[in-house]
Design a protein around this motif. Structure first.
Motif, PDB file in Angstrom:
ATOM      1  N   GLY A 158       0.789  -1.221   0.000  1.00 26.70           N
ATOM      2  CA  GLY A 158       0.000   0.000   0.000  1.00 26.70           C
ATOM      3  C   GLY A 158       0.821   1.270   0.000  1.00 26.70           C
ATOM      4  O   GLY A 158       0.362   2.304   0.459  1.00 26.70           O
ATOM      5  N   THR A 159       2.034   1.228  -0.545  1.00 27.25           N
ATOM      6  CA  THR A 159       2.905   2.398  -0.480  1.00 27.25           C
ATOM      7  C   THR A 159       2.814   3.283  -1.707  1.00 27.25           C
ATOM      8  O   THR A 159       3.490   4.291  -1.767  1.00 27.25           O
ATOM      9  CB  THR A 159       4.377   1.981  -0.285  1.00 27.25           C
ATOM     10  N   ARG A 160       2.013   2.947  -2.673  1.00 26.88           N
ATOM     11  CA  ARG A 160       1.903   3.805  -3.859  1.00 26.88           C
ATOM     12  C   ARG A 160       0.916   4.926  -3.573  1.00 26.88           C
ATOM     13  O   ARG A 160      -0.103   4.733  -2.944  1.00 26.88           O
ATOM     14  CB  ARG A 160       1.457   3.015  -5.073  1.00 26.88           C
ATOM     15  N   ASN A 161       1.243   6.109  -4.041  1.00 23.70           N
ATOM     16  CA  ASN A 161       0.321   7.225  -3.953  1.00 23.70           C
ATOM     17  C   ASN A 161       0.370   7.993  -5.266  1.00 23.70           C
ATOM     18  O   ASN A 161       1.025   7.560  -6.210  1.00 23.70           O
ATOM     19  CB  ASN A 161       0.650   8.122  -2.747  1.00 23.70           C
ATOM     20  N   GLN A 162      -0.284   9.108  -5.344  1.00 24.60           N
ATOM     21  CA  GLN A 162      -0.342   9.844  -6.599  1.00 24.60           C
ATOM     22  C   GLN A 162       1.019  10.381  -7.037  1.00 24.60           C
ATOM     23  O   GLN A 162       1.207  10.733  -8.182  1.00 24.60           O
ATOM     24  CB  GLN A 162      -1.341  10.986  -6.501  1.00 24.60           C
ATOM     25  N   TYR A 163       1.975  10.422  -6.122  1.00 22.88           N
ATOM     26  CA  TYR A 163       3.301  10.917  -6.441  1.00 22.88           C
ATOM     27  C   TYR A 163       4.277   9.778  -6.727  1.00 22.88           C
ATOM     28  O   TYR A 163       5.449  10.026  -6.949  1.00 22.88           O
ATOM     29  CB  TYR A 163       3.845  11.767  -5.282  1.00 22.88           C
ATOM     30  N   GLY A 164       3.827   8.545  -6.677  1.00 26.59           N
ATOM     31  CA  GLY A 164       4.701   7.406  -6.891  1.00 26.59           C
ATOM     32  C   GLY A 164       4.848   6.614  -5.617  1.00 26.59           C
ATOM     33  O   GLY A 164       4.041   6.696  -4.707  1.00 26.59           O
ATOM     34  N   VAL A 165       5.891   5.840  -5.553  1.00 30.51           N
ATOM     35  CA  VAL A 165       6.134   5.001  -4.390  1.00 30.51           C
ATOM     36  C   VAL A 165       6.639   5.871  -3.248  1.00 30.51           C
ATOM     37  O   VAL A 165       7.458   6.753  -3.437  1.00 30.51           O
ATOM     38  CB  VAL A 165       7.168   3.909  -4.721  1.00 30.51           C
ATOM     39  N   GLY A 166       6.147   5.620  -2.048  1.00 31.63           N
ATOM     40  CA  GLY A 166       6.604   6.362  -0.883  1.00 31.63           C
ATOM     41  C   GLY A 166       5.461   6.705   0.034  1.00 31.63           C
ATOM     42  O   GLY A 166       4.341   6.241  -0.133  1.00 31.63           O
ATOM     43  N   ARG A 167       5.768   7.536   1.000  1.00 31.61           N
ATOM     44  CA  ARG A 167       4.767   7.933   1.988  1.00 31.61           C
ATOM     45  C   ARG A 167       3.875   9.020   1.418  1.00 31.61           C
ATOM     46  O   ARG A 167       4.312   9.813   0.590  1.00 31.61           O
ATOM     47  CB  ARG A 167       5.470   8.459   3.223  1.00 31.61           C
ATOM     48  N   PRO A 168       2.652   9.080   1.900  1.00 34.11           N
ATOM     49  CA  PRO A 168       1.793  10.179   1.449  1.00 34.11           C
ATOM     50  C   PRO A 168       2.296  11.503   2.024  1.00 34.11           C
ATOM     51  O   PRO A 168       2.963  11.524   3.067  1.00 34.11           O
ATOM     52  CB  PRO A 168       0.422   9.822   2.039  1.00 34.11           C
ATOM     53  N   PRO A 169       2.003  12.614   1.357  1.00 36.68           N
ATOM     54  CA  PRO A 169       2.469  13.901   1.866  1.00 36.68           C
ATOM     55  C   PRO A 169       1.861  14.219   3.230  1.00 36.68           C
ATOM     56  O   PRO A 169       0.714  13.851   3.504  1.00 36.68           O
ATOM     57  CB  PRO A 169       1.992  14.910   0.829  1.00 36.68           C
ATOM     58  N   HIS A 170       2.617  14.891   4.065  1.00 32.12           N
ATOM     59  CA  HIS A 170       2.145  15.243   5.408  1.00 32.12           C
ATOM     60  C   HIS A 170       1.084  16.330   5.328  1.00 32.12           C
ATOM     61  O   HIS A 170       1.225  17.291   4.575  1.00 32.12           O
ATOM     62  CB  HIS A 170       3.321  15.718   6.264  1.00 32.12           C
ATOM     63  N   GLN A 171       0.034  16.182   6.106  1.00 30.79           N
ATOM     64  CA  GLN A 171      -1.036  17.169   6.184  1.00 30.79           C
ATOM     65  C   GLN A 171      -1.138  17.660   7.616  1.00 30.79           C
ATOM     66  O   GLN A 171      -1.627  16.936   8.476  1.00 30.79           O
ATOM     67  CB  GLN A 171      -2.378  16.542   5.749  1.00 30.79           C
ATOM     68  N   PRO A 172      -0.688  18.884   7.905  1.00 27.54           N
ATOM     69  CA  PRO A 172      -0.793  19.398   9.272  1.00 27.54           C
ATOM     70  C   PRO A 172      -2.257  19.588   9.670  1.00 27.54           C
ATOM     71  O   PRO A 172      -3.103  19.875   8.828  1.00 27.54           O
ATOM     72  CB  PRO A 172      -0.097  20.756   9.215  1.00 27.54           C
ATOM     73  N   SER A 173      -2.534  19.415  10.947  1.00 28.79           N
ATOM     74  CA  SER A 173      -3.887  19.636  11.469  1.00 28.79           C
ATOM     75  C   SER A 173      -3.782  20.489  12.725  1.00 28.79           C
ATOM     76  O   SER A 173      -2.689  20.743  13.231  1.00 28.79           O
ATOM     77  CB  SER A 173      -4.555  18.303  11.795  1.00 28.79           C
ATOM     78  N   ASP A 174      -4.921  20.931  13.221  1.00 31.48           N
ATOM     79  CA  ASP A 174      -4.934  21.717  14.455  1.00 31.48           C
ATOM     80  C   ASP A 174      -4.348  20.907  15.615  1.00 31.48           C
ATOM     81  O   ASP A 174      -3.648  21.452  16.468  1.00 31.48           O
ATOM     82  CB  ASP A 174      -6.352  22.159  14.798  1.00 31.48           C
ATOM     83  N   VAL A 175      -4.627  19.616  15.638  1.00 30.01           N
ATOM     84  CA  VAL A 175      -4.126  18.752  16.712  1.00 30.01           C
ATOM     85  C   VAL A 175      -2.603  18.677  16.669  1.00 30.01           C
ATOM     86  O   VAL A 175      -1.939  18.817  17.701  1.00 30.01           O
ATOM     87  CB  VAL A 175      -4.746  17.339  16.604  1.00 30.01           C
ATOM     88  N   THR A 176      -2.035  18.466  15.478  1.00 31.07           N
ATOM     89  CA  THR A 176      -0.579  18.360  15.394  1.00 31.07           C
ATOM     90  C   THR A 176       0.083  19.713  15.649  1.00 31.07           C
ATOM     91  O   THR A 176       1.169  19.766  16.231  1.00 31.07           O
ATOM     92  CB  THR A 176      -0.127  17.796  14.035  1.00 31.07           C
ATOM     93  N   ARG A 177      -0.560  20.796  15.262  1.00 33.67           N
ATOM     94  CA  ARG A 177      -0.004  22.126  15.544  1.00 33.67           C
ATOM     95  C   ARG A 177       0.058  22.377  17.050  1.00 33.67           C
ATOM     96  O   ARG A 177       1.056  22.879  17.562  1.00 33.67           O
ATOM     97  CB  ARG A 177      -0.813  23.213  14.858  1.00 33.67           C
ATOM     98  N   LYS A 178      -1.000  22.006  17.765  1.00 29.06           N
ATOM     99  CA  LYS A 178      -1.013  22.167  19.222  1.00 29.06           C
ATOM    100  C   LYS A 178       0.035  21.268  19.874  1.00 29.06           C
ATOM    101  O   LYS A 178       0.680  21.651  20.849  1.00 29.06           O
ATOM    102  CB  LYS A 178      -2.397  21.868  19.780  1.00 29.06           C
ATOM    103  N   MET A 179       0.203  20.067  19.325  1.00 30.43           N
ATOM    104  CA  MET A 179       1.184  19.133  19.862  1.00 30.43           C
ATOM    105  C   MET A 179       2.596  19.692  19.713  1.00 30.43           C
ATOM    106  O   MET A 179       3.401  19.629  20.648  1.00 30.43           O
ATOM    107  CB  MET A 179       1.082  17.778  19.146  1.00 30.43           C
ATOM    108  N   VAL A 180       2.893  20.269  18.556  1.00 32.85           N
ATOM    109  CA  VAL A 180       4.215  20.848  18.324  1.00 32.85           C
ATOM    110  C   VAL A 180       4.441  22.033  19.254  1.00 32.85           C
ATOM    111  O   VAL A 180       5.498  22.152  19.876  1.00 32.85           O
ATOM    112  CB  VAL A 180       4.387  21.255  16.842  1.00 32.85           C
TER     113      VAL A 180
END
Length: 84
Positions: free
Chosen positions: A12-34
């Motif tokens: 399941g490693t294929r995405n629209q950009y090819g093989v690899g991880r999907p691009p990171h999507q920041p969220s309010d939760v991750t912003r607060k965590m940082v």
């Protein structure tokens, strides 16, 4: 399982950009965590490990939080001490 171009989908490693991880999507939760982690004094390598992203990705998406997290934590402590 194969993809549209008849290449095997490896775990399941294929995405629209090819093989690899999907691009990171920041969220309010991750912003607060940082912001919280910076305020607690964690370094960028530790924070990126918590979010399971590369340090470069952390700096790319969370620059504001990295720059202001410590000041926000200090302000919060000062408010609680002197704001009574």
């Amino acid at each position: 399982m194969t993809t549209e171009d008849n290449q095997p989908d490896v775990a399941g490693t294929r995405n629209q950009y090819g093989v690899g991880r999907p691009p990171h999507q920041p969220s309010d939760v991750t912003r607060k965590m940082v912001t919280s982690a910076v305020g607690m004094g964690l370094d960028q390598n530790s924070i990126s490990a918590l979010l399971d992203i590369a340090p470069k990705t952390l700096r790319k998406f969370y620059r504001y939080e990295l720059d202001t997290g410590a000041a926000r934590a200090n302000m919060s402590v000062a408010k609680s001490l002197y704001g009574r």
